[in-house]
Design a protein around this motif. Structure first.
Motif, mmCIF file in Angstrom:
data_model
loop_
_atom_site.group_PDB
_atom_site.id
_atom_site.type_symbol
_atom_site.label_atom_id
_atom_site.label_comp_id
_atom_site.label_asym_id
_atom_site.label_seq_id
_atom_site.Cartn_x
_atom_site.Cartn_y
_atom_site.Cartn_z
ATOM 1 N N ASP A 114 0.969 -1.221 -0.073
ATOM 2 C CA ASP A 114 -0.023 -0.012 -0.133
ATOM 3 C C ASP A 114 0.849 1.264 -0.012
ATOM 4 O O ASP A 114 0.858 2.007 0.859
ATOM 5 C CB ASP A 114 -0.957 0.082 1.181
ATOM 6 C CG ASP A 114 -1.822 0.968 0.991
ATOM 7 O OD1 ASP A 114 -2.247 1.676 0.036
ATOM 8 O OD2 ASP A 114 -2.580 1.339 2.189
ATOM 9 N N VAL A 115 1.755 1.488 -1.013
ATOM 10 C CA VAL A 115 2.416 2.538 -1.056
ATOM 11 C C VAL A 115 1.738 3.893 -1.321
ATOM 12 O O VAL A 115 2.448 4.929 -0.743
ATOM 13 C CB VAL A 115 3.474 2.460 -2.479
ATOM 14 C CG1 VAL A 115 2.714 2.283 -3.463
ATOM 15 C CG2 VAL A 115 4.472 3.453 -2.325
ATOM 16 N N ASP A 204 9.133 -1.195 -17.672
ATOM 17 C CA ASP A 204 9.298 -0.759 -16.246
ATOM 18 C C ASP A 204 8.745 0.601 -16.034
ATOM 19 O O ASP A 204 8.991 1.590 -16.860
ATOM 20 C CB ASP A 204 10.457 -1.064 -15.675
ATOM 21 C CG ASP A 204 11.176 -2.329 -15.951
ATOM 22 O OD1 ASP A 204 10.353 -3.397 -15.740
ATOM 23 O OD2 ASP A 204 12.360 -2.834 -16.067
ATOM 24 N N LEU A 205 7.992 0.852 -15.019
ATOM 25 C CA LEU A 205 7.557 1.884 -14.567
ATOM 26 C C LEU A 205 8.670 2.947 -14.453
ATOM 27 O O LEU A 205 9.691 2.725 -13.610
ATOM 28 C CB LEU A 205 6.533 2.070 -13.250
ATOM 29 C CG LEU A 205 5.855 3.282 -13.064
ATOM 30 C CD1 LEU A 205 4.853 3.601 -14.225
ATOM 31 C CD2 LEU A 205 5.130 3.232 -11.538
ATOM 32 N N ALA A 206 8.612 4.149 -15.197
ATOM 33 C CA ALA A 206 9.807 4.979 -14.927
ATOM 34 C C ALA A 206 9.548 6.394 -14.840
ATOM 35 O O ALA A 206 10.508 7.186 -14.596
ATOM 36 C CB ALA A 206 10.529 4.892 -16.402
ATOM 37 N N ILE A 207 8.265 6.742 -14.649
ATOM 38 C CA ILE A 207 7.631 8.016 -14.421
ATOM 39 C C ILE A 207 8.304 8.593 -12.911
ATOM 40 O O ILE A 207 8.193 7.885 -12.076
ATOM 41 C CB ILE A 207 6.091 8.305 -14.447
ATOM 42 C CG1 ILE A 207 5.773 9.695 -14.619
ATOM 43 C CG2 ILE A 207 5.569 7.565 -13.391
ATOM 44 C CD1 ILE A 207 6.334 10.600 -15.619
ATOM 45 N N GLU A 240 2.482 4.852 -8.839
ATOM 46 C CA GLU A 240 3.457 3.451 -8.790
ATOM 47 C C GLU A 240 2.274 2.586 -8.312
ATOM 48 O O GLU A 240 2.385 1.243 -8.858
ATOM 49 C CB GLU A 240 4.383 3.502 -7.449
ATOM 50 C CG GLU A 240 5.369 4.563 -7.849
ATOM 51 C CD GLU A 240 6.439 4.643 -6.918
ATOM 52 O OE1 GLU A 240 6.229 4.393 -5.591
ATOM 53 O OE2 GLU A 240 7.518 5.370 -6.992
ATOM 54 N N PHE A 241 1.406 2.767 -7.477
ATOM 55 C CA PHE A 241 0.343 1.843 -7.124
ATOM 56 C C PHE A 241 -0.441 1.367 -8.494
ATOM 57 O O PHE A 241 -0.648 0.295 -8.596
ATOM 58 C CB PHE A 241 -0.510 2.349 -5.754
ATOM 59 C CG PHE A 241 -1.400 1.255 -5.325
ATOM 60 C CD1 PHE A 241 -1.100 0.446 -4.538
ATOM 61 C CD2 PHE A 241 -2.881 1.373 -5.844
ATOM 62 C CE1 PHE A 241 -2.154 -0.643 -4.303
ATOM 63 C CE2 PHE A 241 -3.807 0.321 -5.714
ATOM 64 C CZ PHE A 241 -3.409 -0.726 -4.649
ATOM 65 N N TRP A 242 -1.294 2.591 -8.826
ATOM 66 C CA TRP A 242 -2.310 2.202 -9.873
ATOM 67 C C TRP A 242 -1.788 1.706 -11.104
ATOM 68 O O TRP A 242 -2.368 1.145 -11.866
ATOM 69 C CB TRP A 242 -3.178 3.302 -9.945
ATOM 70 C CG TRP A 242 -3.946 3.827 -8.764
ATOM 71 C CD1 TRP A 242 -3.922 4.612 -7.580
ATOM 72 C CD2 TRP A 242 -5.091 2.684 -8.272
ATOM 73 N NE1 TRP A 242 -4.888 4.554 -6.808
ATOM 74 C CE2 TRP A 242 -5.667 3.403 -6.994
ATOM 75 C CE3 TRP A 242 -5.822 1.760 -8.928
ATOM 76 C CZ2 TRP A 242 -6.815 2.706 -6.519
ATOM 77 C CZ3 TRP A 242 -6.921 1.153 -8.275
ATOM 78 C CH2 TRP A 242 -7.518 1.707 -7.102
ATOM 79 N N LEU A 243 -0.600 1.760 -11.540
ATOM 80 C CA LEU A 243 0.223 1.326 -12.737
ATOM 81 C C LEU A 243 0.711 -0.040 -12.229
ATOM 82 O O LEU A 243 1.193 -0.621 -13.137
ATOM 83 C CB LEU A 243 0.976 2.429 -13.170
ATOM 84 C CG LEU A 243 0.332 3.834 -13.550
ATOM 85 C CD1 LEU A 243 1.697 4.526 -14.040
ATOM 86 C CD2 LEU A 243 -0.772 3.451 -14.835
ATOM 87 N N GLY A 244 0.725 -0.381 -11.237
ATOM 88 C CA GLY A 244 1.531 -1.532 -10.599
ATOM 89 C C GLY A 244 0.409 -2.926 -10.653
ATOM 90 O O GLY A 244 -0.759 -2.691 -11.142
ATOM 91 N N LYS A 245 0.971 -3.975 -10.354
ATOM 92 C CA LYS A 245 0.241 -5.330 -10.169
ATOM 93 C C LYS A 245 -1.178 -5.253 -9.627
ATOM 94 O O LYS A 245 -2.024 -5.962 -9.793
ATOM 95 C CB LYS A 245 1.199 -6.153 -9.813
ATOM 96 C CG LYS A 245 1.468 -6.317 -8.400
ATOM 97 C CD LYS A 245 2.341 -7.615 -7.992
ATOM 98 C CE LYS A 245 2.607 -7.706 -6.275
ATOM 99 N NZ LYS A 245 3.319 -8.756 -6.302
ATOM 100 N N GLU A 246 -1.264 -4.357 -8.413
ATOM 101 C CA GLU A 246 -2.346 -4.231 -7.749
ATOM 102 C C GLU A 246 -3.351 -3.488 -8.302
ATOM 103 O O GLU A 246 -4.607 -3.040 -7.733
ATOM 104 C CB GLU A 246 -2.236 -4.168 -6.384
ATOM 105 C CG GLU A 246 -1.620 -5.400 -5.666
ATOM 106 C CD GLU A 246 -1.348 -5.159 -4.050
ATOM 107 O OE1 GLU A 246 -2.349 -5.501 -3.321
ATOM 108 O OE2 GLU A 246 -0.343 -4.527 -3.830
ATOM 109 N N GLY A 247 -2.911 -2.544 -9.133
ATOM 110 C CA GLY A 247 -4.083 -1.573 -9.974
ATOM 111 C C GLY A 247 -4.062 -1.822 -11.438
ATOM 112 O O GLY A 247 -4.805 -2.974 -11.424
#
Length: 261
Positions: A114-115, A204-207, A240-247
């Protein structure tokens, strides 16, 4: 004594009567106004979605209710997505209340990482597909949120059809410090997002919302808000959260493999 008792009784009767009348009036007003409030809330959300997709520009002056409704109906298709599978699911996305669903233990879960400090994530989310007059997909809009300094900040992230290039990031509900974190709604800061890319060549997320001028000037960087480090961190963590695996990661992967065609 009898006179005093009668006076007290009449006073009590009047007070109770007034309380009952006021309660009835307040309850009636709440019932009557609720549909209007819900309609205005939905209209407001649609306005921000259109802004994120660059279909309306608040700088051009007053935007009428008719303009919002007609553009939204013509260009925007709201769909429900199962976040775990990334698949579209049945349901009226325009009426789905994702915030309410995230508070219900039957329709949400506690995220492992939960970042963004959201506490619970709904099982389903809404995505907005925007198409032009020819029916070609031009934007995919994702609702994102996360905690800043003082508040949970809600925004719409608009992406081009590649689901990598940012069209806009529009915050529509936040309680950050005016003039500092509240600058997430400043048009100048919002303009910095256009054309930025979320992912690198490896996927990979880079923003990065950063104070480093070199990174901020790159295709993956956005200048952090001056004097609002925790709010800027909140924006970063939300993405980071919403573009990640739980998002929306599963949805984005499927969409890139032709899931929206």
């Amino acid at each position: 004594m009898a006179s005093n008792k009668d006076s007290f009784g009449r006073t009590l009767f009047v007070v109770v009567g007034l309380c009952l009348i006021c309660s009835v009036l307040v309850s009636t007003a709440a019932v009557v106004l609720k549909p209007i409030q819900q309609e205005n809330k939905l209209l407001d959300k649609q306005k921000y979605i259109l802004e994120a997709a660059s279909l309306i520009n608040p700088k051009e002056g007053k935007i009428t209710k008719k303009d919002i409704l007609s553009k939204y109906e013509q260009y925007v298709d709201a769909r429900l997505v199962d976040l775990k599978t990334g698949e579209f699911v049945e349901g009226d996305a325009n009426l789905y209340d994702q915030r309410k669903a995230s508070r219900d233990t039957e329709t949400s879960s506690i995220p492992e990482n939960d970042v963004a400090s959201i506490k619970r994530v709904a099982d389903k989310a809404v995505v907005y597909l925007v198409r032009n007059d020819e029916g070609k997909l031009t934007s995919v809009i994702l609702p994102v949120h996360g905690y800043g300094l003082w508040s949970t900040m809600y925004a719409f992230l608009a992406l081009e059809a590649d689901l990598n290039t940012v069209q806009g990031l529009v915050y529509y509900d936040q309680g950050e410090t005016p003039g500092l974190g509240g600058e997430v709604e400043n048009p100048k800061w919002k303009a910095l997002w256009k054309g930025k890319q979320l992912f690198d060549a490896q996927g990979d997320l880079a923003i990065s919302v950063t104070k480093n001028p070199t990174v901020a000037s790159s295709v993956h960087g956005v200048d952090a808000l001056s004097g609002a480090t925790l709010t800027s961190n909140g924006v970063q963590h939300s993405l980071e959260f919403w573009l990640g695996k739980e998002g929306f990661a599963s949805f984005i992967a499927k969409a890139r493999n032709g899931g929206l065609s």
